[in-house]
Design an enzyme around this catalytic site. Structure first.
Site, mmCIF file in Angstrom:
data_model
loop_
_atom_site.group_PDB
_atom_site.id
_atom_site.type_symbol
_atom_site.label_atom_id
_atom_site.label_comp_id
_atom_site.label_asym_id
_atom_site.label_seq_id
_atom_site.Cartn_x
_atom_site.Cartn_y
_atom_site.Cartn_z
ATOM 1 N N GLY A 36 54.998 98.008 83.667
ATOM 2 C CA GLY A 36 53.966 98.992 83.978
ATOM 3 C C GLY A 36 54.367 99.918 85.115
ATOM 4 C CB ALA A 62 51.067 95.007 84.144
ATOM 5 C CD GLU A 70 54.259 100.690 80.240
ATOM 6 O OE1 GLU A 70 53.874 99.660 80.816
ATOM 7 O OE2 GLU A 70 53.901 100.988 79.097
ATOM 8 C CD GLU A 116 56.935 96.104 79.604
ATOM 9 O OE1 GLU A 116 58.133 96.285 79.295
ATOM 10 O OE2 GLU A 116 56.271 96.938 80.217
HETATM 11 N N1 COA Z 1 53.106 90.609 88.629
HETATM 12 C C1 COA Z 1 52.597 89.797 89.549
HETATM 13 N N2 COA Z 1 53.243 89.435 90.649
HETATM 14 C C2 COA Z 1 54.482 89.917 90.816
HETATM 15 C C3 COA Z 1 55.087 90.772 89.893
HETATM 16 C C4 COA Z 1 54.339 91.117 88.754
HETATM 17 N N3 COA Z 1 54.807 91.952 87.813
HETATM 18 N N4 COA Z 1 56.325 91.082 90.327
HETATM 19 C C5 COA Z 1 56.476 90.450 91.493
HETATM 20 N N5 COA Z 1 55.363 89.744 91.804
HETATM 21 C C6 COA Z 1 55.116 88.895 92.980
HETATM 22 C C7 COA Z 1 55.824 87.569 92.890
HETATM 23 O O1 COA Z 1 55.098 86.660 92.111
HETATM 24 C C8 COA Z 1 55.890 87.208 94.353
HETATM 25 O O2 COA Z 1 54.635 86.724 94.759
HETATM 26 P P1 COA Z 1 54.542 85.395 95.686
HETATM 27 O O3 COA Z 1 55.285 85.759 96.938
HETATM 28 O O4 COA Z 1 53.075 85.214 95.896
HETATM 29 O O5 COA Z 1 55.214 84.311 94.905
HETATM 30 C C9 COA Z 1 56.106 88.551 95.048
HETATM 31 O O6 COA Z 1 55.637 89.535 94.126
HETATM 32 C C10 COA Z 1 57.551 88.849 95.352
HETATM 33 O O7 COA Z 1 58.302 88.754 94.150
HETATM 34 P P2 COA Z 1 59.592 87.819 93.971
HETATM 35 O O8 COA Z 1 59.710 87.507 92.508
HETATM 36 O O9 COA Z 1 59.523 86.671 94.923
HETATM 37 O O10 COA Z 1 60.720 88.841 94.442
HETATM 38 P P3 COA Z 1 62.281 88.788 94.025
HETATM 39 O O11 COA Z 1 62.925 89.784 94.928
HETATM 40 O O12 COA Z 1 62.781 87.405 93.987
HETATM 41 O O13 COA Z 1 62.310 89.340 92.519
HETATM 42 C C11 COA Z 1 61.756 90.847 90.716
HETATM 43 C C12 COA Z 1 61.952 90.670 92.234
HETATM 44 C C13 COA Z 1 61.209 92.270 90.490
HETATM 45 C C14 COA Z 1 63.092 90.683 89.991
HETATM 46 C C15 COA Z 1 60.740 89.785 90.208
HETATM 47 O O14 COA Z 1 59.592 89.828 91.056
HETATM 48 C C16 COA Z 1 60.275 90.003 88.790
HETATM 49 O O15 COA Z 1 61.004 89.720 87.849
HETATM 50 N N6 COA Z 1 59.024 90.511 88.634
HETATM 51 C C17 COA Z 1 58.436 90.711 87.324
HETATM 52 C C18 COA Z 1 59.061 91.883 86.614
HETATM 53 C C19 COA Z 1 58.440 92.071 85.245
HETATM 54 O O16 COA Z 1 58.622 91.307 84.322
HETATM 55 N N7 COA Z 1 57.647 93.154 85.135
HETATM 56 C C20 COA Z 1 57.018 93.500 83.890
HETATM 57 C C21 COA Z 1 55.607 93.052 83.901
HETATM 58 S S1 COA Z 1 54.785 93.608 82.439
#
Ligand code: COA
Length: 259
Positions: free
Chosen positions: A110, A65, A113, A133
């Site tokens: 999400g 999400a 999910e 989460e």
């Molecule tokens: N919500 C909003 N934005 C997200 C996102 C999320 N769940 N997951 C990734 N993004 C965005 C990042 O903020 C980034 O945006 P930006 O370029 O404007 O800064 C872009 O997507 C790329 O992500 P980035 O984090 O730079 O990629 P990465 O390869 O370094 O890392 C992940 C990948 C998946 C490990 C990391 O993005 C992450 O931990 N995301 C969240 C995962 C999470 O907690 N999900 C559960 C949510 S309830």
């Protein structure tokens, strides 16, 4: 439509793509609304025999999400967001055709999910799945606590939800979270193969199999077995049953009409 969800057709197969690749297909309100509208439209289209759900880009199915959108939510807004997520997952889960998830990268929070709402999953060897989460001080809100437990068992679901650990594709297969692991470049080819196989069968029968497998899962087994009998009998009123059995007896391939 803002294009955060793409929907295309390959014959009787619908291919639905979560499409915010610059945000790793993070699920915001707009995307969830488009995803729901897409599945409402597909459910009303009798020419769809199977759907594939995947994510745009090479990195993610959906990385969760949208955290930026959630960060400032009030309790009431969070409740509404969760209810929306539940509704979307339910649309996928109850679609009158199988939905195969092609997990092409991260399926987190999400995203995991939404994947769990699919009938079953094939994953790229680069995929990573999990419910992280609690890292953010929250829990899954789109049905993950329940669907994950039903897919992989309560012990593993508890461990994944409490630790926020991610599993790679091979581990996901080992615990039954995904059915197959495929080299990234071949994922869509393999998923299309299984979707094509499903689409070649008696469509009404496949829809009934889905209905009974889903509808029978959380009710007493004798009631579930009665559901099965009802569906089995119903199918004997279809053209496909007559054609399928006649074709077998005539030693030829069945030409199903989906009726
Ligand atoms: N919500 C909003 N934005 C997200 C996102 C999320 N769940 N997951 C990734 N993004 C965005 C990042 O903020 C980034 O945006 P930006 O370029 O404007 O800064 C872009 O997507 C790329 O992500 P980035 O984090 O730079 O990629 P990465 O390869 O370094 O890392 C992940 C990948 C998946 C490990 C990391 O993005 C992450 O931990 N995301 C969240 C995962 C999470 O907690 N999900 C559960 C949510 S309830």
């Amino acid at each position: 439509m803002a294009g955060t969800v793409l929907s295309e057709r390959d014959g009787a197969i619908a291919i639905v793509t979560l499409n915010r690749p610059d945000k790793l297909n993070a699920l915001n309100a707009e995307l969830l609304a488009e995803l729901e509208a897409t599945f409402v439209a597909l459910a009303a289209d009798p020419s769809v025999a199977c759907a594939i759900l995947t994510g745009a880009g090479e990195k993610a199915f959906a990385a969760g999400a949208d955290i930026a959108a959630m960060a400032g939510m009030t309790t009431e807004e969070a409740r509404a967001f969760s209810e929306t997520g539940h509704r979307v997952c339910s649309r996928i889960e109850r679609a009158p055709f199988p939905v195969v998830g092609a997990v092409n990268g991260f399926a987190l929070g999400g995203g995991c999910e939404i994947a769990l709402a699919c009938d079953f999953l094939y994953a790229s060897d680069k995929a990573k799945l999990g419910q992280p989460e609690v890292n953010l001080g929250v829990i899954p809100g789109f049905g993950g606590t329940q669907r994950l437990a039903r897919r992989v068992g309560i012990g593993r679901a508890r461990e994944l939800c409490y630790t926020a650990d991610l599993v790679g594709a091979d581990e996901a297969k080992r615990i039954g979270l995904v059915n197959a692991v495929v080299p990234a470049a071949e994922l869509m080819v393999e998923v299309k193969k299984v979707a094509t196989k499903i689409a070649s069968k008696g469509r009404v029968a496949v829809a009934q199999a889905k209905r009974v497998l889903f509808g029978g899962a959380d009710i007493p087994v004798d009631v579930a077995n009665a559901l099965e009998t009802q569906a089995f009998a119903h199918l004997f009123g279809t053209e496909d049953q007559k054609e399928g059995m006649k074709a077998f007896l005539e030693k030829r391939a069945a030409a199903f009409q989906g009726k």
